[in-house]
Design an enzyme around this catalytic site. Structure first.
Site, PDB file in Angstrom:
ATOM      1  CD  GLU A 112      45.063  15.923  77.215  1.00 39.00           C
ATOM      2  OE1 GLU A 112      44.655  14.739  77.147  1.00 39.00           O
ATOM      3  OE2 GLU A 112      44.558  16.770  77.943  1.00 39.00           O
ATOM      4  CB  CYS A 141      42.957  13.804  80.284  1.00 38.53           C
ATOM      5  SG  CYS A 141      43.966  15.236  80.758  1.00 38.53           S
TER       6      CYS A 141
END
Length: 490
Positions: free
Chosen positions: A235, A269
């Site tokens: 990720e 994020c």
């Protein structure tokens, strides 16, 4: 064990929060060795026993929620309230993983089809063994526990390397796990700098690596994994878009947009970085957004920039945006290390670093578009593909836009809400990485499929898998397949 140590610092004050070992490659290999034995013991436990222990761990974390929130605050600088919310998400995800692991991964019968009529077929998902988790500093509990919880629930042992900026959180998570599972080191934390994580990723006994961090670092971790063909779930951040359609609730959209962009000082994020607003509601949206932003204060409503080096990236993006766009809030003087004031700039060119690169700060670029279709086209032009948001009163239209918005998750008329639903997978595409954590997909991410077939009786008249097979056997098979599949569908 190495005698060298390093300090974790409060980014707001510079005070030392704690000192931790700089674990060497030898230390890491010893931890993986211990984890291998622990993994065999943990996998051999009945699923109900693993569930019981994980739910007990959940209860332990809940009783220590204030302590952990304070530690997250000390190491990241984020407000205690935000750190508490982070721990609530940790607890809810752990609960879901523990309660659903057996249903998702346990052995089940599979229809063998007509050709396999004489077979019994089963499918189950078995533990991998030792899973390495390399975590980030922005959400030092929620993000890594999104891998750790699901890996443990799938029957694996975990060796966790937290960010060197937030090692204390990772250490405490493992210490509290040992209260529920004292027999074996099923969950261990190793601390150190980059070389500690590199040693963990390169250990051939690690069966999977879960990494969260920058795209550049992910590529280095992937290269280390390639030496042993170790699979990786990565990720790697995002540049998420926020689309405001012509029929949107402007007040609600502005409120959600601002929180998605500024909470955690923009160090999220899946936070908002690019905003595309339909022309019909652009002016009222901007009035609402700028009015709300004027009331948000760095150091009060959100904390400092946790990683000092990120300030240079944020400053460069702001300066570039200011040169080519129009400042609504903030500007070149917004960076006051270690804080950054809210920054909103409109009409920034799409090829600007502030639009193309991940900023990871409390900044927003806003662009007026003709309609939602133009917004979608611009949003999907990014190399990143993590999350996104659509605001529209038309449920059907919003759903269509959400499905077409590039990325692994989209929220409609809410912000980052997908992260709070444990049953939903979390992950991206493109520069945002690959693989999934959370939900059933997250459980299967840390397991291996095992298929088994058992012949219940010989298939009469069709001895196909034998050198004694004759032309008549093959002819009967062809006739059967033709009967089942040879008719064209109209």
């Amino acid at each position: 064990m190495s005698t060298l140590t390093f300090d974790s610092l409060n980014p707001a004050t510079g005070d030392v929060v704690g000192s931790h070992p700089r674990h060497t490659a030898a230390d890491v290999h010893e931890a993986v060795e211990r984890a291998g034995e622990a993994a065999r013991w943990w996998a051999a436990l009945p699923p109900a026993e693993r569930k019981r222990r994980l739910l007990d761990y959940k209860a332990v974390l809940t009783r220590h929620i204030r302590e952990l929130a304070r530690l997250i605050h000390d190491e990241t600088g984020k407000p205690v309230g935000d750190a508490t919310l982070e721990m609530v998400l940790v607890i809810t995800h752990l609960d879901w993983a523990a309660r659903h692991a057996q249903k998702v991964l346990g052995r089940r019968r599979v229809n063998p089809g007509t050709i396999g009529l004489n077979l019994a077929a089963t499918l189950e998902y078995l533990p991998l063994g030792v899973v390495a988790v390399i975590g980030p500093w922005n959400y030092p509990a929620f993000t890594p526990m999104g891998s750790i919880s699901y890996a443990l629930a799938a029957g694996n042992a975990v060796v966790f390397k937290p960010s060197e900026l937030t090692p204390g959180v990772g250490v405490r998570l493992a210490e509290l796990f040992a209260e529920s599972v004292p027999e074996q080191p099923v969950f261990q934390t190793v601390t150190g700098l980059g070389e500690t994580g590199a040693a963990l990723a390169a250990d051939p006994r690690v069966k999977k690596v879960a990494f969260t961090g920058s795209t550049a670092t992910a590529k280095r971790v992937m290269a280390a994994c390639a030496e042993n063909l170790t699979p990786l779930v990565a990720e790697c951040g995002g540049k998420d878009a926020f689309i405001v359609d012509a029929d949107a609730d402007v007040a609600a959209a502005a409120d959600a947009c601002l929180w998605g962009a500024l909470s955690n000082a923009g160090q999220t994020c899946a936070g908002v970085e690019r905003v595309y607003v339909a022309d019909a509601v652009y002016e009222p949206f901007m009035r609402e957004l700028s009015g709300l932003a004027a009331k948000v204060k760095a150091g009060e409503d959100y904390g400092p920039i946790t990683m000092p080096g990120q300030l240079d990236v944020i400053r460069r993006h702001i300066d570039d945006a200011v040169k080519s766009g129009r400042v609504v809030t903030g500007g070149s003087g917004a960076v006051r290390a270690p804080y950054v004031d809210p920054v909103i700039v409109e009409d920034v060119p799409e090829d600007s670093p502030a639009v193309r690169e991940e900023t990871f700060g409390p900044t927003i670029t806003v662009r007026r578009v003709r309609d939602a279709q133009e917004a979608l086209d611009l949003a999907n032009a990014s190399a990143y593909g993590l999350g996104g948001t659509v605001f529209s009163r038309d449920a059907r239209r919003a759903a269509q836009l959400a499905r077409r918005l590039r990325g692994g998750m989209t929220a409609i008329n809410s912000i980052i809400s997908f992260a709070g639903v444990p049953a939903l997978p979390f992950g991206g595409e493109g520069e945002s990485g690959f693989g999934r954590i959370h939900g059933a997909d997250g459980l299967r991410e840390f397991a291996r499929a095992k298929a088994v077939t058992r012949q219940r009786f010989p298939m009469p008249g069709m001895n196909i898998t034998s050198f004694r097979r004759g032309p008549a056997d093959l002819e009967r098979l062809v006739r059967l397949v033709t009967f089942l599949h040879g008719r064209r569908k109209r």
